[in-house]
Motif scaffolding. Structure first.
Motif, short mmCIF file in Angstrom:
data_model
loop_
_atom_site.label_atom_id
_atom_site.label_comp_id
_atom_site.label_asym_id
_atom_site.label_seq_id
_atom_site.Cartn_x
_atom_site.Cartn_y
_atom_site.Cartn_z
N THR A 185 0.81 -1.22 0.00
CA THR A 185 0.00 0.00 0.00
C THR A 185 0.84 1.27 0.00
O THR A 185 0.34 2.34 0.32
N ASP A 186 2.11 1.20 -0.35
CA ASP A 186 2.98 2.37 -0.28
C ASP A 186 3.89 2.44 -1.48
O ASP A 186 4.16 1.43 -2.14
N TRP A 308 0.50 11.88 -0.09
CA TRP A 308 1.18 10.68 0.42
C TRP A 308 2.57 11.03 0.96
O TRP A 308 2.97 10.59 2.04
N PHE A 309 3.31 11.85 0.22
CA PHE A 309 4.68 12.16 0.59
C PHE A 309 4.74 12.93 1.91
O PHE A 309 5.58 12.65 2.78
N GLN A 310 3.85 13.88 2.08
CA GLN A 310 3.85 14.66 3.31
C GLN A 310 3.47 13.80 4.52
O GLN A 310 4.06 13.93 5.59
N VAL A 311 2.47 12.92 4.32
CA VAL A 311 2.08 12.02 5.42
C VAL A 311 3.23 11.07 5.75
O VAL A 311 3.54 10.83 6.93
N ALA A 312 3.90 10.54 4.71
CA ALA A 312 5.00 9.61 4.94
C ALA A 312 6.16 10.29 5.66
O ALA A 312 6.76 9.71 6.58
N LEU A 313 6.50 11.54 5.27
CA LEU A 313 7.58 12.26 5.95
C LEU A 313 7.22 12.55 7.40
O LEU A 313 8.09 12.47 8.30
N THR A 314 5.97 12.89 7.66
CA THR A 314 5.54 13.16 9.03
C THR A 314 5.69 11.92 9.90
O THR A 314 6.21 11.98 11.03
N ARG A 315 5.27 10.77 9.37
CA ARG A 315 5.39 9.52 10.13
C ARG A 315 6.85 9.16 10.35
O ARG A 315 7.24 8.70 11.44
#
Length: 558
Positions: A185-186, A308-315
């Protein structure tokens, strides 16, 4: 009837000649060396006016003859009418062709492509010698040398340490992102690539800004298939420089379920019912395909990717934040991937992480452009349009060229000083249609056209004036061609895809043809910058020695 047709033709021709989109007349400043051409065109205009008067007299005479010969037999009128109609149609056609030929000839002399834009020979760039067309003085070499040493070199002295710090942190951040990566899913991220002025060693302003590309690929069974404008004739003109990325399954078919492609007789699709259609209804597949595309398209959606990229960087940051004594936040909202490190001392360090897609096996990358439209050449409105970036090729070309230039060559110094002046003028009067990329494009054209010996350190003032004259001519003619697209003088060793090398040249100043206000403001901005250049340089310099033989600066080696 004939007279009406003739007048209609004249009106049409006049409208075509004066149409601003076809033949813009907003170039109020004309180079002095074209006075002879203007004089000849004025003579042609006078001849055309005399011819028009003669034609009007001829028309009046024919009308008078028609009134005298009016009481003729009906049979004779029927025989003469086709002849008269044919004569007037012929006159109208000839006049229209004549006017169009004259106007095309005028445009060829006033707005023709100048060879410097495409990288001409040294003889072709010799026309740039001499002062700028408006005679605006630039500082002499001693002043430029001292200014460069005091201001620009000192401002970029920490570039190496800044790059090392940012690269180390981004390595850690991407490693954390991969540790939480879900294969189903990524997206999968690859190693970053440094691009832009910090990695080409010509950034002149603080704060020092690292720009890093982060290539990513989709999870199986999906794949990306780039389509850019020069390989797709159906793309409209405003999409030049952009492309789209089709998302397909591993077998090459567009996104969708097998029930869409196969006749299922005694079997029932577990993902779909009769009311759902082709998009998967399973939570995992829907999440992934929603991550890639909008529901109405099979092309990669830039807005979805950025979410997606912003959520992934935040995580990823939350996973490693305990290791660092600073905070990480998103920076400018209109720049995708803009991030900012905030230290406890109150200082900050900005950098940019841009998610990109590699174009086949080349060093071309698709990236999201700035979210709002830029002043010159705004991005298309669709979120499925991706900007084709040549940043890696630009860095490689500068590296290859630096190996052939004399030690301490002044090419990067020219670009740094020009960028400094552009930045100060922007702070003074606000943004215009000019940006650093236009400056770099002009320099690349000059590097390809000039001999290596012309870039000695002692030629700094001459080359800087030449750079501004090149930009001046480009602005007056509204033509600044992309350095890589359609430039057949580039060596094949550069490694550009053949479709890009053989494409039609891409005019970076094309928006000026359509936007008169932007063009006028940009021309005024440019001349105001040249006028203020001595003031900006003296303001940021200390006392300059009068000895003009002071040692020249050495550009930072690539």
């Amino acid at each position: 009837m004939a007279m009406g047709l003739f007048r209609v033709c004249l009106v049409v021709v006049t409208a075509i000649i004066n149409h601003p989109l076809l033949f813009p007349r907003e170039n109020a400043t004309v180079p002095e060396n074209e006075e002879e051409i203007i004089r000849k065109m004025q003579e042609h205009q006078e001849k055309l006016q005399m011819e028009q008067l003669r034609l009007e007299e001829e028309v009046s005479r024919l009308e008078a003859e028609e009134e005298v010969l009016w009481p003729v037999e009906e049979e004779d009128q029927q025989q003469q009418q086709p002849e008269a109609q044919t004569t007037w149609d012929l006159w109208s056609t000839l006049c229209m062709i004549f006017f169009l030929i004259i106007e095309v000839w005028r445009q060829d002399h006033q707005g023709g492509t100048f060879p410097e834009c495409l990288g001409g020979d040294e003889d072709e760039v010799s026309g740039l010698e001499g002062p700028p067309l408006r005679g605006l003085p630039l500082p002499n070499r001693a002043t430029l040398d001292h200014f460069y040493e005091c201001c620009i070199r000192s401002a970029t002295g920490d570039a190496t340490r800044t790059r090392e710090f940012v690269e180390g942190f981004v390595d850690d951040l991407l490693e954390a992102l991969r540790s939480i990566y879900s294969r189903n899913t990524d997206m999968e991220t690859e190693d970053f690539i440094g691009v832009g002025s910090m990695y080409e060693n010509w950034q002149a302003e603080r704060p020092l800004l690292c720009h890093l590309f982060v290539p990513f690929i989709p999870p199986e069974p999906y794949s990306f298939h780039p389509e850019f404008w020069c390989t797709s004739p159906s793309m409209p003109l405003e999409h030049q420089g952009y492309g789209q990325i089709k998302v397909t399954l591993a077998d090459g078919n567009p996104i969708g379920c097998i029930c869409d492609k196969t006749k299922l007789e005694d079997m029932v699709c577990l993902l779909h019912d009769n009311n759902i259609g082709a998009w998967p209804s399973s939570a995992e597949s829907s999440e992934l395909e929603g991550l890639l595309c909008s529901r109405e398209s099979s092309y990669l959606d830039g807005m979805q990717v950025m979410k997606w990229f912003q959520v992934a960087l935040t995580r990823a940051w939350h996973r490693i934040s305990h290791k660092y004594e600073f905070d990480l936040s998103f920076g400018e909202l209109d720049t995708p991937g803009s991030l900012k490190i905030r230290f406890r001392s109150g200082n900050s360090m900005p950098f940019i992480l841009t998610p990109v897609i590699q174009c086949n096996d080349s060093d071309l990358y698709f990236m999201m452009s700035q979210l709002p439209k830029e002043p010159c050449g705004g991005a298309p409105a669709s979120s499925t349009d991706w900007l084709l970036s040549f940043a890696v090729y630009e860095r490689q070309f500068l590296q290859m060229t630096a190996r052939t230039l004399p030690e301490g060559a002044c090419h990067l110094s020219c670009l740094q000083i020009a960028s400094f002046l552009l930045s100060k003028q922007t702070n003074h009067t606000g943004p215009s249609g000019l940006n650093d990329y236009h400056l770099k494009t002009a320099l690349l054209h000059l590097l390809l056209s000039r001999q290596a010996a012309d870039w000695k350190a002692s030629q700094l003032d001459v080359r800087l004036q030449e750079l501004f004259r090149f930009l001046e001519r480009s602005l007056l003619e509204k033509k600044l061609y992309h350095f890589f697209v359609g430039n057949r003088r580039l060596s094949e060793a550069v490694g550009l895809p053949e479709a890009v090398r053989r494409a039609e040249p891409l005019n970076l100043f094309r928006p000026f043809v359509l936007q008169r206000t932007l063009y006028r403001n940009t021309v005024d901005f440019f001349y105001e910058m040249l006028k203020n250049a001595p003031m900006f340089i003296s303001e940021y310099s200390v006392h300059v020695p009068s000895d003009r033989t002071s040692p020249p600066p050495k550009a930072v080696a690539l």
